[in-house]
Design a protein around this motif. Structure first.
Motif, PDB file in Angstrom:
ATOM      1  N   ARG A   1       1.897   7.856   5.977  1.00  0.00           N
ATOM      2  CA  ARG A   1       2.237   7.844   4.556  1.00  0.00           C
ATOM      3  C   ARG A   1       2.345   6.400   4.078  1.00  0.00           C
ATOM      4  N   PRO A   2       1.283   5.896   3.444  1.00  0.00           N
ATOM      5  CA  PRO A   2       1.305   4.506   2.991  1.00  0.00           C
ATOM      6  C   PRO A   2       2.014   4.342   1.646  1.00  0.00           C
TER       7      PRO A   2
ATOM      8  N   GLU B   1      -5.449  -8.961  -2.912  1.00  0.00           N
ATOM      9  CA  GLU B   1      -4.613  -8.794  -1.724  1.00  0.00           C
ATOM     10  C   GLU B   1      -3.691  -7.626  -1.967  1.00  0.00           C
ATOM     11  N   LEU B   2      -3.573  -6.781  -0.970  1.00  0.00           N
ATOM     12  CA  LEU B   2      -2.672  -5.639  -1.028  1.00  0.00           C
ATOM     13  C   LEU B   2      -1.855  -5.602   0.246  1.00  0.00           C
ATOM     14  N   GLU B   3      -0.650  -5.083   0.129  1.00  0.00           N
ATOM     15  CA  GLU B   3       0.161  -4.862   1.314  1.00  0.00           C
ATOM     16  C   GLU B   3       0.613  -3.419   1.316  1.00  0.00           C
ATOM     17  N   LEU B   4       0.549  -2.796   2.474  1.00  0.00           N
ATOM     18  CA  LEU B   4       0.975  -1.419   2.624  1.00  0.00           C
ATOM     19  C   LEU B   4       2.082  -1.346   3.657  1.00  0.00           C
ATOM     20  N   THR B   5       3.060  -0.534   3.388  1.00  0.00           N
ATOM     21  CA  THR B   5       4.009  -0.126   4.407  1.00  0.00           C
ATOM     22  C   THR B   5       3.549   1.252   4.825  1.00  0.00           C
TER      23      THR B   5
ATOM     24  N   SER C   1       5.743  -2.353  10.339  1.00  0.00           N
ATOM     25  CA  SER C   1       4.914  -1.219   9.895  1.00  0.00           C
ATOM     26  C   SER C   1       4.179  -1.550   8.604  1.00  0.00           C
ATOM     27  N   THR C   2       3.630  -2.778   8.548  1.00  0.00           N
ATOM     28  CA  THR C   2       2.902  -3.197   7.352  1.00  0.00           C
ATOM     29  C   THR C   2       1.469  -3.589   7.696  1.00  0.00           C
TER      30      THR C   2
ATOM     31  N   LEU D   1      -6.008   4.224  -0.389  1.00  0.00           N
ATOM     32  CA  LEU D   1      -5.168   5.408  -0.196  1.00  0.00           C
ATOM     33  C   LEU D   1      -5.967   6.587   0.332  1.00  0.00           C
ATOM     34  N   ALA D   2      -7.225   6.702  -0.077  1.00  0.00           N
ATOM     35  CA  ALA D   2      -8.076   7.799   0.394  1.00  0.00           C
ATOM     36  C   ALA D   2      -8.322   7.714   1.900  1.00  0.00           C
TER      37      ALA D   2
END
Length: 69
Positions: free
Chosen positions: A63-64, A3-7, A40-41, A54-55
């Motif tokens: 911009r994550p 599990e990953l979370e990005l802003t 914004s997540t 990220l790619a």
């Protein structure tokens, strides 16, 4: 399963959310994408790699910031 979370800065409208989630759904190993436009997540579940996630943002104005959950 990871599990990953990005802003994601710049993800503030519905069109942006659709674009970001579509890009992330195409990442190998992503099984679930849940967006929270108010924060914004993005929450990701699957066997994806951080580098692949990220790619997905290369060439965009988003911009994550990535963190593991």
């Amino acid at each position: 399963m990871d599990e990953l979370e990005l802003t994601v800065s710049g993800m503030s409208c519905r069109r942006c959310v659709r674009e970001v989630t579509a890009r992330l759904r195409d990442v190998a190993g992503v099984e679930r994408v849940v967006a929270d436009p108010l924060r914004s997540t993005i929450h990701l579940v699957g066997s994806m790699t951080r580098a692949d996630v990220l790619a997905a943002f290369e060439g965009t104005t988003y911009r994550p910031v990535l963190r593991e959950v």
